[in-house]
Write a protein that holds these residues in place. Structure first.
Motif, PDB file in Angstrom:
ATOM      1  N   TYR C  45       0.675  -1.240   0.111  1.00 58.06           N
ATOM      2  CA  TYR C  45      -0.191  -0.016   0.020  1.00 58.06           C
ATOM      3  C   TYR C  45       0.950   1.272   0.043  1.00 58.06           C
ATOM      4  CZ  TYR C  45      -3.222  -3.637   2.008  1.00 58.06           C
ATOM      5  OH  TYR C  45      -3.921  -4.849   2.092  1.00 58.06           O
ATOM      6  N   ASP C  46       2.014   1.275  -0.260  1.00 57.46           N
ATOM      7  CA  ASP C  46       2.891   2.415  -0.013  1.00 57.46           C
ATOM      8  C   ASP C  46       3.215   2.980  -1.316  1.00 57.46           C
ATOM      9  OD1 ASP C  46       4.902   4.258   0.438  1.00 57.46           O
ATOM     10  OD2 ASP C  46       6.399   2.957   1.214  1.00 57.46           O
ATOM     11  N   CYS C  47       2.444   4.222  -1.500  1.00 57.52           N
ATOM     12  CA  CYS C  47       2.660   5.037  -2.942  1.00 57.52           C
ATOM     13  C   CYS C  47       4.075   5.303  -3.105  1.00 57.52           C
ATOM     14  CB  CYS C  47       2.151   6.608  -2.617  1.00 57.52           C
ATOM     15  SG  CYS C  47       0.484   6.357  -1.991  1.00 57.52           S
ATOM     16  N   HIS C  48       5.085   5.450  -2.313  1.00 60.80           N
ATOM     17  CA  HIS C  48       6.380   5.952  -2.742  1.00 60.80           C
ATOM     18  C   HIS C  48       7.152   4.726  -3.440  1.00 60.80           C
ATOM     19  CE1 HIS C  48       6.018   9.063   0.476  1.00 60.80           C
ATOM     20  NE2 HIS C  48       5.222   9.258  -0.293  1.00 60.80           N
ATOM     21  N   ARG C  49       6.568   3.550  -3.182  1.00 61.03           N
ATOM     22  CA  ARG C  49       7.518   2.468  -3.694  1.00 61.03           C
ATOM     23  C   ARG C  49       6.374   1.538  -4.749  1.00 61.03           C
ATOM     24  NH1 ARG C  49       9.178  -2.003  -0.493  1.00 61.03           N
ATOM     25  NH2 ARG C  49       8.710  -3.073  -2.385  1.00 61.03           N
ATOM     26  N   ASN C  50       5.426   2.234  -5.291  1.00 64.25           N
ATOM     27  CA  ASN C  50       4.665   1.571  -6.350  1.00 64.25           C
ATOM     28  C   ASN C  50       4.721   2.329  -7.721  1.00 64.25           C
ATOM     29  OD1 ASN C  50       2.977  -0.868  -5.608  1.00 64.25           O
ATOM     30  ND2 ASN C  50       3.215   0.090  -3.806  1.00 64.25           N
ATOM     31  N   SER C  51       4.412   1.641  -8.802  1.00 65.48           N
ATOM     32  CA  SER C  51       4.445   2.190  -9.797  1.00 65.48           C
ATOM     33  C   SER C  51       3.365   1.606 -11.090  1.00 65.48           C
ATOM     34  CB  SER C  51       5.711   2.006 -10.834  1.00 65.48           C
ATOM     35  OG  SER C  51       6.158   0.646 -11.044  1.00 65.48           O
ATOM     36  N   SER C  52       2.338   0.841 -10.373  1.00 67.71           N
ATOM     37  CA  SER C  52       1.606   0.139 -11.409  1.00 67.71           C
ATOM     38  C   SER C  52       0.135   1.017 -11.024  1.00 67.71           C
ATOM     39  CB  SER C  52       1.155  -1.171 -10.851  1.00 67.71           C
ATOM     40  OG  SER C  52       0.062  -1.575 -11.391  1.00 67.71           O
ATOM     41  N   PHE C  53      -0.470   1.180 -12.305  1.00 69.60           N
ATOM     42  CA  PHE C  53      -1.933   1.902 -12.195  1.00 69.60           C
ATOM     43  C   PHE C  53      -2.866   0.999 -11.312  1.00 69.60           C
ATOM     44  CE2 PHE C  53      -4.515  -1.210 -14.452  1.00 69.60           C
ATOM     45  CZ  PHE C  53      -3.703  -2.228 -14.724  1.00 69.60           C
ATOM     46  N   ALA C  54      -2.479  -0.172 -11.331  1.00 74.64           N
ATOM     47  CA  ALA C  54      -3.527  -1.060 -10.407  1.00 74.64           C
ATOM     48  C   ALA C  54      -3.408  -0.535  -8.861  1.00 74.64           C
ATOM     49  CB  ALA C  54      -2.803  -2.483 -10.365  1.00 74.64           C
ATOM     50  N   PHE C  55      -2.365  -0.065  -8.381  1.00 70.80           N
ATOM     51  CA  PHE C  55      -2.182   0.727  -7.295  1.00 70.80           C
ATOM     52  C   PHE C  55      -3.008   2.048  -7.078  1.00 70.80           C
ATOM     53  CE2 PHE C  55      -0.013   3.788  -4.215  1.00 70.80           C
ATOM     54  CZ  PHE C  55      -0.127   2.914  -3.154  1.00 70.80           C
ATOM     55  N   VAL C  56      -2.845   2.795  -8.178  1.00 75.46           N
ATOM     56  CA  VAL C  56      -3.472   4.239  -8.117  1.00 75.46           C
ATOM     57  C   VAL C  56      -4.881   3.975  -8.256  1.00 75.46           C
ATOM     58  CG1 VAL C  56      -3.824   6.307  -9.516  1.00 75.46           C
ATOM     59  CG2 VAL C  56      -1.638   5.118  -9.525  1.00 75.46           C
ATOM     60  N   HIS C  57      -5.371   3.067  -9.059  1.00 77.75           N
ATOM     61  CA  HIS C  57      -6.928   2.801  -9.127  1.00 77.75           C
ATOM     62  C   HIS C  57      -7.556   2.247  -7.572  1.00 77.75           C
ATOM     63  CE1 HIS C  57      -7.090   2.487 -13.665  1.00 77.75           C
ATOM     64  NE2 HIS C  57      -6.368   3.503 -13.286  1.00 77.75           N
ATOM     65  N   SER C  58      -6.698   1.440  -6.993  1.00 75.56           N
ATOM     66  CA  SER C  58      -7.061   1.101  -5.671  1.00 75.56           C
ATOM     67  C   SER C  58      -6.867   2.016  -4.549  1.00 75.56           C
ATOM     68  CB  SER C  58      -6.398  -0.501  -5.210  1.00 75.56           C
ATOM     69  OG  SER C  58      -6.370  -1.148  -6.524  1.00 75.56           O
ATOM     70  N   VAL C  59      -5.602   2.660  -4.329  1.00 74.14           N
ATOM     71  CA  VAL C  59      -5.244   3.078  -3.038  1.00 74.14           C
ATOM     72  C   VAL C  59      -5.275   4.721  -3.409  1.00 74.14           C
ATOM     73  CG1 VAL C  59      -3.073   3.356  -1.411  1.00 74.14           C
ATOM     74  CG2 VAL C  59      -3.691   1.206  -2.987  1.00 74.14           C
ATOM     75  N   ARG C  60      -5.033   5.422  -4.373  1.00 74.48           N
ATOM     76  CA  ARG C  60      -5.092   6.708  -4.603  1.00 74.48           C
ATOM     77  C   ARG C  60      -6.191   7.509  -3.768  1.00 74.48           C
ATOM     78  NH1 ARG C  60      -4.857  11.369  -4.369  1.00 74.48           N
ATOM     79  NH2 ARG C  60      -4.160  12.956  -6.107  1.00 74.48           N
ATOM     80  N   PRO C  61      -7.287   6.789  -3.866  1.00 73.43           N
ATOM     81  CA  PRO C  61      -8.605   7.600  -3.246  1.00 73.43           C
ATOM     82  C   PRO C  61      -8.373   7.670  -1.701  1.00 73.43           C
ATOM     83  CG  PRO C  61      -9.625   6.127  -4.930  1.00 73.43           C
ATOM     84  CD  PRO C  61      -8.022   5.707  -4.781  1.00 73.43           C
ATOM     85  N   HIS C  62      -7.520   6.894  -1.109  1.00 71.64           N
ATOM     86  CA  HIS C  62      -7.445   7.340   0.370  1.00 71.64           C
ATOM     87  C   HIS C  62      -6.455   8.471   0.669  1.00 71.64           C
ATOM     88  CE1 HIS C  62      -9.402   3.660   0.701  1.00 71.64           C
ATOM     89  NE2 HIS C  62      -8.671   2.716   0.224  1.00 71.64           N
ATOM     90  N   TYR C  63      -5.722   8.949  -0.089  1.00 77.81           N
ATOM     91  CA  TYR C  63      -4.785   9.792   0.037  1.00 77.81           C
ATOM     92  C   TYR C  63      -4.548  11.328  -0.493  1.00 77.81           C
ATOM     93  CZ  TYR C  63      -1.694   6.389   2.218  1.00 77.81           C
ATOM     94  OH  TYR C  63      -1.209   5.440   3.262  1.00 77.81           O
ATOM     95  N   SER C  64      -3.965  12.165  -0.364  1.00 74.01           N
ATOM     96  CA  SER C  64      -4.106  13.485  -0.831  1.00 74.01           C
ATOM     97  C   SER C  64      -2.556  13.807  -1.065  1.00 74.01           C
ATOM     98  CB  SER C  64      -4.412  14.521   0.142  1.00 74.01           C
ATOM     99  OG  SER C  64      -5.860  14.389   0.536  1.00 74.01           O
ATOM    100  N   THR C  65      -2.307  14.689  -2.221  1.00 70.48           N
ATOM    101  CA  THR C  65      -0.919  15.079  -2.603  1.00 70.48           C
ATOM    102  C   THR C  65      -0.879  16.512  -2.492  1.00 70.48           C
ATOM    103  OG1 THR C  65      -1.696  15.185  -4.969  1.00 70.48           O
ATOM    104  CG2 THR C  65      -0.474  13.201  -4.346  1.00 70.48           C
ATOM    105  N   LEU C  66       0.369  16.993  -2.423  1.00 74.84           N
ATOM    106  CA  LEU C  66       0.398  18.593  -2.480  1.00 74.84           C
ATOM    107  C   LEU C  66      -0.338  19.334  -3.524  1.00 74.84           C
ATOM    108  CD1 LEU C  66       1.743  20.705  -0.627  1.00 74.84           C
ATOM    109  CD2 LEU C  66       3.974  20.318  -2.188  1.00 74.84           C
TER     110      LEU C  66
END
Lengths: 296, 320, 529
Positions: C45-66
């Protein structure tokens, strides 16, 4: 499973065996006819196939069956019928050679195991158990990966080896139990006493007596090998594009189009089924005819 | 008998040990590196230091013998480690998928037996008549049709005829039996048909053997119905080899599951297996292979014992 | 039933509100669950160490970015946690003002310390932390937090791409306090400030997130929850969309699947298409003869009928566009008329092939044979592989397509063991700083698999980063591109075409050139049509 296997040949006098087979096993004979047609198509693919199976034609991609392309074309505009005909060559070559390799190695191991007995038998049996308990897909992957691209005369040798390995323990088991019976015959002891070499005794006296189970297993495994090749190609572990192979025609980019171009998956699927069906039919009948007790 | 069983149990140890060694070596012979796959497959721009850091995290920097000892010690203490891909314990990864695959396997086996017993019996009773031919063709066709292809056709037929597809996620049968069955019945059918073919053929030849016995020959003279009556008594004997072959063809079932779970998008062990093998997730593949081997060896053990009980010709204490 | 009532209720409320306001603007409907298909699954679940869209589509809604890309206006950048920002005259100091009162899912309040801790973790990861995009931020020398709502970044040199880089969907902001406890917490736990809180991850099956009631953007998100269903099989995803079991898929479909879905669902779906920021390249290994000879390399590029090929392949695979080193349609990309002047991009394919044969003959390689390492992914790798082999056959070159599982493919290419291979560039935005890394020398790029050193390219790359005007930058980029095509170590073949087919109910989602963007789901809502 060391149930005693009795080998009985019931060959009546006057009839030719082929004629007799056809009369007694009409289903098997039908299977044989299909096999012969496939072999013919495979061998003379160059003359039978209307097109070059590798010829891309971006002008006629995904055309439905027509007078020009009897079974339509695939995503690259390649003629599906031609690819099925050339695919028969791939299937038969892989099926035949992997089965030949698997059955022969298995038979040799089985005979040796039965003949030497004791500790050697024990060790061989354990090794066979290990192979039997090992999932085929890992074996296949490892063999394909380790041997790399090992293509000789258009034949993918590592795929053949990968498919042959799981057959070895099964054949060894059946042949061993047949051979055990032979080994207990008095003439084997006689040959030993006479000082014949082990190799000679096995070759002259035991191997001829296990040809029935060998042939039966061989035919059955051709069918299984064709199916396994198709499954491995489907999973992306077998034959690679652009080679014409049936399993491959069901996978990859071609399978994407199964709704607008159903001929692309129905025809190769039918080809696989028909080929395996024919070999099974023939193998079954061959078993009934030669030796109904052998279980494949 | 007890000493025979004990002897057979002991023989499992070298087999399983052999499988363990083989899978360990094989996985490490495969080219490809799970760390590269994890960090680079999507075009990630990663330097060697980051790759090394991850290898260290996963314990892949240790020498080979060390990894092997770890794996052996783990096996004995039932600690299978963590998946190299997800970092979750291997036991959890397998556990969450075990139920589904087991259910499909059981349903497929049941289906196979339900099809095989009547068809095999009929086929034998009416040997060399059109009934026999039709049944044989049906069962040989079952062996011939690739199950992934059958699965594709089943889904397509459901979608095009009913505009419906099976549920996408798994619900345990004890929570919602209807939803559960409407998802799993289709793959069970695809695998079960193939599986039934093996059993039908075995049933046919077993019954044929029984029919060769003298008392059946007498009945044969009296007509088909008489034979049916006796065959029903004889079926008990014929069942043993059928059950045996179903047990022994366990590998067949696994193979069927591997491809069918892909087609039906089932979250089971077969799909997990293909995924972990193609990723080179050593710890997962090792554990899965051991699981399959243990089940296989146990089934063989039970089958052998059954033979010992029912077939006096088995030489007690023989190696096989 | 309950869901029915609640959605009825929301509908009625919406109607009343609209009636009162007398507005013709359609109000977003609250509620509902968005079910969508994802073809892969995030390993952790770590954004900083993933690179797959599969990660973005699942996990991105839980986080904010600058910062983030402004969904309807790509490539414009807008604030996410940052309310506003300023850049100093010399381009070396970036100052960000954060939104006040942003809450983490555990109720704690976000401050600039959290932003600093997260960026420090990306730029200078401590021992044991894997940060995939460290290199992209090497120009940042310090991140400071002078007060609770201010973040200041100091650069060592002006960087034309810094703002879009800071809008990366991968730079999730974690809780500093939690990182203090366990720097690796993001791998196994999710604690963010995003619009959704995690509910369940059933490994191999699905991912569920539900609305975060204290989300800092008033009234958002609109959805009650989302459910990502993992479906590896292409056919399964398309069937599920067809049956309405899933309403969306955010990576992309093949043209055939698009046609299939349109035929089945007609006007029940919205279809989006645009050039994708992904390209397939031919990578030649200069350490393997005869690819050390630029004539041979260029001949292989010249043999490809890009213009007709793109049209033909677009019917069967999601490649569609002919382009140079930057995505066709991107602001800084070379227009077609100019592109046609480059070797391998001419419209007259017969002339190009003639030239290719001549070059091969000159180099003494008229009967060249080689193995073309490919990835065993049917879409679009295999389709393009089969096409290329056929193109080379037409200049007398015998190439064998060798599709390998991804891990093996990467090992072979990276290890320099492949003679030639089908390479790819696919990042989350068009920015040349990311896209051109593929082409610079091996010792400067972690993704150059051609094993070559070309200081001209390195120097041009560095100069375009520092360019202060767009014109200056474009001129350098053109020069870079020309050099790439002439040397042909690594040349683009076709750019991908992103095709999305979603059910019409899915509103407030915006198409972009990357499947990594616009997936925080804050603006997405479900209409009851």
């Amino acid at each position: 499973m060391s149930s005693v296997v009795a080998i009985t040949y019931e060959i009546p006098k006057r009839q030719h065996p082929v004629h007799q087979f056809i009369v007694q096993q009409p289903l098997g004979a039908a299977g044989l006819v299909v096999i012969l047609v496939m072999v013919f198509a495979g061998v003379f693919a160059k003359f039978v196939a209307p097109y070059d199976p590798l010829q891309l034609d971006y002008g006629s991609m995904l055309s439905p069956p027509s007078a020009e392309h009897l079974l339509g074309t695939d995503a690259f505009g390649r003629d599906v019928l031609s690819r099925i005909i050339y695919g028969a060559r791939t299937a038969l070559l892989v099926g035949f050679f992997s089965s030949l390799l698997g059955s022969t190695v298995g038979a040799v191991i089985g005979v040796a195991s039965a003949y030497f007995g004791g500790r050697i038998d024990m060790i061989i049996q354990r090794l066979m158990d290990i192979l039997l308990a090992f999932p085929i897909i890992v074996l296949a992957l490892a063999v394909v990966a380790v041997l790399g691209n090992f293509v000789v005369g258009g034949l993918d040798l590592n795929l053949i080896i990968a498919i042959a390995i799981p057959m070895v323990p099964k054949v060894a088991r059946v042949v061993r139990s047949s051979a055990l019976v032979i080994c207990e015959m008095p003439y084997i002891d006689a040959a030993r006493v006479a000082g014949y070499s082990n190799i000679r005794i096995m070759a002259r006296h035991i191997i001829p007596n296990v040809t029935a189970p060998y042939l039966i297993m061989f035919t059955a495994f051709v069918a299984q090998a064709i199916l396994l090749e198709a499954s491995l190609s489907f999973l992306g572990l077998g034959v690679a594009e652009p080679t014409a192979a049936w399993g491959l025609m069901l996978a990859g980019s071609s399978a994407e189009f199964y709704r607008e171009a159903p001929w692309m998956i129905i025809c190769p699927g039918l080809a696989i089924s028909l080929a395996v069906f024919a070999f099974n039919l023939f193998g079954d009948s061959l078993r009934d005819w030669l030796d109904p007790k052998i279980k494949v | 008998m007890t000493s025979y069983a004990f002897h057979r149990l002991l023989l499992m140890i070298p087999t399983l040990l052999g499988v363990a060694v083989l899978v360990f070596i094989m996985m490490r012979m495969l080219p490809g590196d799970i760390v590269e796959l994890k960090l680079l497959a999507e075009g990630g721009q990663v330097d060697e230091a980051a790759l090394d850091a991850e290898r260290k995290n996963l314990g892949l920097d240790k020498p080979m013998w060390h990894q092997f000892v770890d794996w052996m010690v783990g096996l004995v203490t039932f600690d299978f480690g963590k998946s190299l891909w997800t970092g979750r314990p291997v036991v959890d990864e397998i556990g969450s998928r075990f139920e589904l695959s087991m259910q499909v396997a059981l349903m497929a086996t049941t289906l196979a037996i339900l099809i095989a017993i009547p068809l095999g019996t009929l086929s034998a009773l009416f040997k060399d008549t059109w009934i026999d031919y039709v049944i044989r063709i049906f069962s040989i066709a079952g062996l011939a049709v690739p199950s992934f292809w059958l699965g594709m056709l089943i889904i397509l037929a459901l979608l095009l005829n009913f505009n419906w597809i099976p549920p996408l996620t798994y619900t345990p049968i004890y929570e919602d039996p209807w939803r559960n069955l409407s998802q799993l019945i289709w793959p069970a059918m695809a695998v079960g048909y193939r599986y039934s073919a093996v059993a039908t053929r075995m049933m046919r030849s077993s019954i044929l053997e029984v029919l060769k016995e003298d008392y059946i020959r007498t009945a044969r003279a009296k007509g088909v119905f008489e034979r049916l009556v006796i065959a029903r008594h004889a079926m008990k004997n014929a069942m043993l080899p059928v059950i045996t072959v179903i047990g022994l063809e366990f590998g067949f079932l696994i193979g069927g599951l591997v491809v069918t779970e892909q087609v039906f998008n089932l979250n089971g062990l077969g799909k997990l297996f293909v995924e972990t093998v193609t990723r080179g997730d050593f710890t997962m593949v090792q554990a899965l292979v051991m699981l399959i081997a243990v089940i296989f060896v146990l089934i063989n053990f039970v089958v052998d014992l059954l033979y010992g009980v029912f077939d006096p010709r088995v030489r007690l204490g023989s190696s096989r | 039933m309950l869901r029915f009532f609640s959605s009825m209720l929301t509908l009625m409320c919406a109607a009343v509100v609209m009636g009162i306001m007398g507005s013709s603007v359609i109000a977003q409907t609250r509620g509902g669950e968005l079910v969508f298909a994802v073809s892969a699954e995030p390993p952790n679940y770590d954004c900083h160490r993933n690179s797959s869209f599969a990660f973005v589509h699942s996990v991105r809604p839980h986080y904010s970015t600058l910062l983030k890309f402004d969904a309807p206006n790509y490539p414009a950048v807008t604030g996410d946690l940052a309310e506003s920002w300023t850049i100093s005259e010399d381009g070396l100091t970036y100052t960000f003002k954060l939104h006040d009162g942003v809450k983490f899912h555990d109720g704690s309040t976000l401050t600039s310390a959290d932003v600093k801790a997260s960026y420090d973790r990306i730029i200078n990861p401590q021992e044991g932390i894997v940060s995939l995009r460290q290199g992209a931020y090497s120009d940042i020398v310090s991140v400071e937090a002078p007060d609770d709502l201010t973040v200041v970044m100091k650069l060592k040199a002006p960087n034309s791409a810094m703002i879009p880089l800071l809008a990366s969907p991968w730079n999730c902001i974690y809780s500093a306090a939690k990182l203090e406890e366990n720097p690796r917490y993001p791998e196994t736990e999710i604690l963010g400030t995003g619009a959704f809180v995690p509910v369940e991850h059933a490994a191999g099956s699905h991912w569920i997130g539900k609305r975060f009631d204290d989300y800092f953007q008033e009234g958002k998100p609109y959805l009650d929850s989302y459910r990502a269903i993992y479906m590896r099989s292409t056919a399964a995803r398309v069937n599920a969309l067809h049956a309405g079991e899933v309403l969306a898929e955010f990576r992309g479909h093949s043209p055939a699947d698009r046609d299939k879905l349109i035929a089945a669902l007609g006007d029940k779906v919205n279809v989006y298409e645009q050039p994708w920021a992904c390209v397939l390249n031919i990578s030649l290994n200069v350490e393997k003869e005869p690819f050390d000879d630029p004539r041979v390399r260029r001949a292989l590029s010249l043999a490809i009928d890009r213009w007709n090929g793109a049209e033909a392949l677009s019917k069967i695979a999601f490649v569609r566009q002919v382009g140079g080193v930057l995505r066709p349609g991107y602001d800084l990309a070379t227009p077609n008329e100019e592109l046609e002047q480059l070797p391998g991009f001419g419209r007259d394919i017969e002339a190009s092939r003639e030239e290719a044969r001549r070059l091969l003959e000159e180099a003494g390689q008229s009967d060249l044979k080689f193995t073309f390492t490919n990835r065993n992914i049917s879409m679009p790798y295999e389709a393009v592989g089969v096409f290329l082999v056929d193109q080379w056959r037409q200049i007398g070159v015998d190439a064998v397509n060798d599709p390998l599982p991804t891990s093996e493919y990467l090992a072979k290419l990276r290890g320099g063991n492949a003679e030639a291979g089908l390479d790819f560039v696919c990042d989350f935005m068009d920015e040349p700083n990311l896209q051109l890394l593929k082409y610079i020398s091996t010792d400067n790029s972690s993704i150059n698999y051609g094993q070559y050193t070309d200081r001209t390219l390195d120097e041009l790359f560095e100069r375009q980063i520092r360019a202060r005007t767009k014109e200056e930058r474009v001129a350098i980029l053109r020069e870079f591109e020309k050099h790439v095509m002439e040397q042909a170590y690594n040349v683009p073949t076709f750019w991908w075409q992103r095709i999305i087919v979603n059910w019409k109910q899915v509103k407030g989602w915006y198409m972009s050139p990357s499947h990594h963007l616009n997936q925080d789901l804050t603006d997405v809502w479900l209409s009851s049509e």
